[in-house]
Design a protein around this motif. Structure first.
Motif, PDB file in Angstrom:
ATOM      1  N   ASP A   1      -1.085  73.489  -0.498  1.00 12.70           N
ATOM      2  CA  ASP A   1      -1.058  73.726   0.942  1.00 12.70           C
ATOM      3  C   ASP A   1       0.344  74.228   1.295  1.00 12.70           C
ATOM      4  O   ASP A   1       1.153  73.501   1.865  1.00 12.70           O
ATOM      5  N   GLU A   2       0.629  75.475   0.935  1.00  7.33           N
ATOM      6  CA  GLU A   2       1.987  76.017   1.087  1.00  7.33           C
ATOM      7  C   GLU A   2       2.476  76.009   2.530  1.00  7.33           C
ATOM      8  O   GLU A   2       3.648  75.771   2.785  1.00  7.33           O
ATOM      9  N   THR A   3       1.604  76.273   3.479  1.00  3.41           N
ATOM     10  CA  THR A   3       2.000  76.319   4.890  1.00  3.41           C
ATOM     11  C   THR A   3       2.080  74.920   5.500  1.00  3.41           C
ATOM     12  O   THR A   3       2.613  74.770   6.596  1.00  3.41           O
ATOM     13  N   GLN A   4       1.516  73.952   4.835  1.00  8.40           N
ATOM     14  CA  GLN A   4       1.410  72.565   5.301  1.00  8.40           C
ATOM     15  C   GLN A   4       0.480  72.430   6.501  1.00  8.40           C
ATOM     16  O   GLN A   4       0.402  71.376   7.120  1.00  8.40           O
ATOM     17  N   ASP A   5      -0.267  73.488   6.806  1.00  6.36           N
ATOM     18  CA  ASP A   5      -1.194  73.454   7.937  1.00  6.36           C
ATOM     19  C   ASP A   5      -2.333  72.458   7.723  1.00  6.36           C
ATOM     20  O   ASP A   5      -2.796  71.831   8.681  1.00  6.36           O
ATOM     21  N   VAL A   6      -2.778  72.323   6.493  1.00  9.85           N
ATOM     22  CA  VAL A   6      -3.889  71.400   6.219  1.00  9.85           C
ATOM     23  C   VAL A   6      -3.430  69.954   6.409  1.00  9.85           C
ATOM     24  O   VAL A   6      -4.115  69.149   7.046  1.00  9.85           O
ATOM     25  N   ALA A   7      -2.257  69.631   5.891  1.00  4.57           N
ATOM     26  CA  ALA A   7      -1.721  68.275   6.078  1.00  4.57           C
ATOM     27  C   ALA A   7      -1.561  67.964   7.558  1.00  4.57           C
ATOM     28  O   ALA A   7      -1.887  66.866   8.012  1.00  4.57           O
ATOM     29  N   ARG A   8      -1.070  68.931   8.324  1.00  4.55           N
ATOM     30  CA  ARG A   8      -0.911  68.728   9.769  1.00  4.55           C
ATOM     31  C   ARG A   8      -2.279  68.537  10.440  1.00  4.55           C
ATOM     32  O   ARG A   8      -2.437  67.658  11.296  1.00  4.55           O
ATOM     33  N   ALA A   9      -3.246  69.368  10.078  1.00  2.00           N
ATOM     34  CA  ALA A   9      -4.571  69.273  10.686  1.00  2.00           C
ATOM     35  C   ALA A   9      -5.220  67.915  10.409  1.00  2.00           C
ATOM     36  O   ALA A   9      -5.882  67.346  11.275  1.00  2.00           O
ATOM     37  N   TYR A  10      -5.009  67.397   9.219  1.00  2.00           N
ATOM     38  CA  TYR A  10      -5.590  66.106   8.848  1.00  2.00           C
ATOM     39  C   TYR A  10      -4.774  64.930   9.386  1.00  2.00           C
ATOM     40  O   TYR A  10      -5.226  63.798   9.348  1.00  2.00           O
ATOM     41  N   GLY A  11      -3.555  65.188   9.827  1.00  2.00           N
ATOM     42  CA  GLY A  11      -2.694  64.102  10.272  1.00  2.00           C
ATOM     43  C   GLY A  11      -2.158  63.277   9.115  1.00  2.00           C
ATOM     44  O   GLY A  11      -1.825  62.103   9.269  1.00  2.00           O
ATOM     45  N   THR A  12      -2.035  63.912   7.965  1.00  2.00           N
ATOM     46  CA  THR A  12      -1.570  63.234   6.758  1.00  2.00           C
ATOM     47  C   THR A  12      -0.109  62.828   6.929  1.00  2.00           C
ATOM     48  O   THR A  12       0.701  63.616   7.403  1.00  2.00           O
TER      49      THR A  12
ATOM     50  N   ASP B   1     -10.806  70.047  12.404  1.00  2.00           N
ATOM     51  CA  ASP B   1     -11.718  70.808  11.556  1.00  2.00           C
ATOM     52  C   ASP B   1     -11.339  70.517  10.108  1.00  2.00           C
ATOM     53  O   ASP B   1     -10.235  70.844   9.680  1.00  2.00           O
ATOM     54  N   PRO B   2     -12.235  69.899   9.325  1.00  6.13           N
ATOM     55  CA  PRO B   2     -11.881  69.514   7.958  1.00  6.13           C
ATOM     56  C   PRO B   2     -11.848  70.685   6.980  1.00  6.13           C
ATOM     57  O   PRO B   2     -11.545  70.500   5.808  1.00  6.13           O
ATOM     58  N   HIS B   3     -12.128  71.885   7.456  1.00  7.23           N
ATOM     59  CA  HIS B   3     -12.247  73.033   6.561  1.00  7.23           C
ATOM     60  C   HIS B   3     -10.894  73.694   6.284  1.00  7.23           C
ATOM     61  O   HIS B   3     -10.015  73.731   7.136  1.00  7.23           O
ATOM     62  N   PHE B   4     -10.765  74.197   5.065  1.00  8.93           N
ATOM     63  CA  PHE B   4      -9.585  74.950   4.648  1.00  8.93           C
ATOM     64  C   PHE B   4      -9.983  75.799   3.450  1.00  8.93           C
ATOM     65  O   PHE B   4     -11.076  75.649   2.907  1.00  8.93           O
ATOM     66  N   ASP B   5      -9.115  76.699   3.067  1.00  3.19           N
ATOM     67  CA  ASP B   5      -9.330  77.570   1.919  1.00  3.19           C
ATOM     68  C   ASP B   5      -7.972  77.752   1.252  1.00  3.19           C
ATOM     69  O   ASP B   5      -7.101  78.422   1.802  1.00  3.19           O
ATOM     70  N   LEU B   6      -7.773  77.095   0.085  1.00  5.45           N
ATOM     71  CA  LEU B   6      -6.463  77.077  -0.550  1.00  5.45           C
ATOM     72  C   LEU B   6      -6.550  77.460  -2.022  1.00  5.45           C
ATOM     73  O   LEU B   6      -7.588  77.274  -2.664  1.00  5.45           O
ATOM     74  N   LEU B   7      -5.436  77.951  -2.546  1.00  6.93           N
ATOM     75  CA  LEU B   7      -5.338  78.343  -3.951  1.00  6.93           C
ATOM     76  C   LEU B   7      -5.216  77.113  -4.841  1.00  6.93           C
ATOM     77  O   LEU B   7      -4.390  76.238  -4.591  1.00  6.93           O
TER      78      LEU B   7
END
Length: 163
Positions: free
Chosen positions: A99-110, A7-13
């Protein structure tokens, strides 16, 4: 290229104090999601080009957003305050989010910075690769909705994962 398996969606500060997402950053023709940081020499080498190309893509209907996923504990140059400074000094025309939790990087496979993900208007992944060739790839996505058949993986500094 197939649609993303995530899921490419996220909501970050963002460094502007506001929250940002692909929905808020996208353009009519697509979205460029960039994983960057402040300390990496690979990012430093291309950052002026990233700013230039993001400005060139905006009138073509491609929005951009930059995500910083590194753990700044061992790399203080990647702190939120330094993100604000770099964004201001370089004149980022796009949101720069943490991306403080690093969840977005993990989701994208960065795996590294800089790493680029180009989506079409339907937010289907069409480009995943390095800076070289990015502008032409995103222009093609803006015009056709499809990315180039040949794509070269990014190289750079590894993501600094939390311990």
């Amino acid at each position: 290229m197939k649609a993303p398996q995530f899921d490419p969606h996220f909501d970050l500060l963002g460094v502007d104090g506001k929250r940002h997402s692909p929905a808020s950053a996208r353009g009519d023709k697509g979205l460029l999601v960039m994983f960057i940081c402040n300390h990496c020499p690979y990012v430093k080498r291309v950052i002026d080009g990233i700013v230039r190309d993001s400005r060139a893509l905006a009138p073509l209907g491609i929005g951009s957003i930059a995500v910083m996923s590194n753990d700044p504990s061992d790399y203080p140059e990647d702190s939120f305050d330094n993100m604000k400074r770099v964004s201001r000094e370089k004149g980022f025309p796009f949101p720069y989010v943490v991306d403080e939790t690093q969840d977005v990087a993990r989701a994208y496979g960065t795996v590294c910075t800089p790493e680029f993900f180009g989506f079409n208007a339907a937010l289907e992944l069409q480009y995943h690769g390095r800076f070289d060739g990015l502008l032409e790839a995103m222009k093609q996505i803006a015009e056709t909705g499809k990315g180039p058949k040949e794509q070269i993986p990014s190289v750079g500094c590894s993501i600094k994962w939390r311990k």
